[in-house]
Design an enzyme around this catalytic site. Sequence first.
Site, PDB file in Angstrom:
ATOM      1  N   ASP A  80       0.823  -1.210   0.000  1.00  0.00           N
ATOM      2  CA  ASP A  80       0.000   0.000   0.000  1.00  0.00           C
ATOM      3  C   ASP A  80       0.858   1.263   0.000  1.00  0.00           C
ATOM      4  OD1 ASP A  80       0.788  -0.908   2.590  1.00  0.00           O
ATOM      5  OD2 ASP A  80      -0.615   0.482   3.531  1.00  0.00           O
ATOM      6  N   GLU A 145       0.300  -1.269   5.824  1.00  0.00           N
ATOM      7  CA  GLU A 145       1.347  -0.681   6.666  1.00  0.00           C
ATOM      8  C   GLU A 145       1.130   0.811   6.841  1.00  0.00           C
ATOM      9  OE1 GLU A 145       5.286   1.039   7.783  1.00  0.00           O
ATOM     10  OE2 GLU A 145       3.992   1.501   6.080  1.00  0.00           O
TER      11      GLU A 145
END
Length: 399
Positions: A80, A145
């Site tokens: 991400d 994350e």
Amino acid sequence: MSRAEWENNEEIQIFREYLRIPSVHPNVDYTACVEFLKRQAASLELPIEVVSVGLNPVVVIKWLGKQSELPSIVLNSHMDVVPVFPDKWTHEPFNAEMDDEGRIYARGAQDMKSVATQYLAAVRSLKASGYQPKRTVYLTFVPDEEAGITPGMANLVKTDYFKRLNVGFSLDEGIASEDETYSVFYAERTIWHLRLKISGTSGHDSLLLNKTAGQKFSYILVKIMEFRDLEVRRLEQNSKVDIGDVTTMNLTQLGGGVQSNVVPPLLEVVFDIRIAITVDTDELEKKIRDWCEEAGGGIELVFESKEPFVPPTKIDASNPYWLAFKQALDELGVKTRQRVFPGGTDSRFLRQAGISALGFSPINNTPILLHDHNEYLRADTYLRGIEIYKKLIAAVANA
């Protein structure tokens, strides 16, 4: 190399393909990332698993070692990326455009899709040379994350699946360096998000009421800013002190009150606190609680996040992975700095599980642009990073 040569380089093409996947918060759809990684695993002729450890997938590619009974190596990255403000970018943030100087502009160019595809490129080159690692190597690609929710790695390390991987050492992201050195991160500060619910006397705004929430808030804010100023001076007065070596306290949210002529009965304030590894967390909490009592009491402390202290990875002769890692960098002739990471990465969850972990991104002589507008990485820096990872992966996998 020229722009045309960079454009035709297979590894640059793979990197740019990954950058063009908009795995951006909020509400990330990881489907395209997973499919990209499945194609990469197929090209490497390596087995791949997609593991469910929460709402979103974790992708694991396995490179079997000659002595697979030994503790394994993890090469971790997150899929991400943080949001963008397109009007602040001079290039479309998910086009991975390259200019004549080889600068590739995209969200994730530094943080950290570059690292993910550099791992893949290094493994591809090592396999092509006939090399097989002594230890099994796992490439893990985790979700979330960058999100406010529990990251994928935090969930993964708690699973029986992860325990069966028998991990001994992990590599994860670092930060770009603006000079010729490369930063190696062996620890992270402890992260707290602390909400103070400050109760006080309420009433008409024309009165000078005692023990109002505003008075109490003012006292606490002064104490925290005095503490903060001391840490600022430490940074300014000692060139050997880095941002990761000090404790930061920053006011991030403030709210309360119903209208302008009513003294509110409650104010709420949130502080982001990053605690240096040399600070006793129990003593710091006591200090904050003492400030709240000195302010007049009636203050509730709510830890929206209260991560425990995690011991640093040892960077001495007692850690064979560190010795192999450092020797490989020394043989490459690169200059390194051992640092405490100022933010938070997935490495802290591995360290908490008792696994040695280092943060390292092979990016130097480059502006630090993670989470910033016009994030970019130069093509020559990217390709140099692959060569560095080839050396490092082989070294730690044979430690």
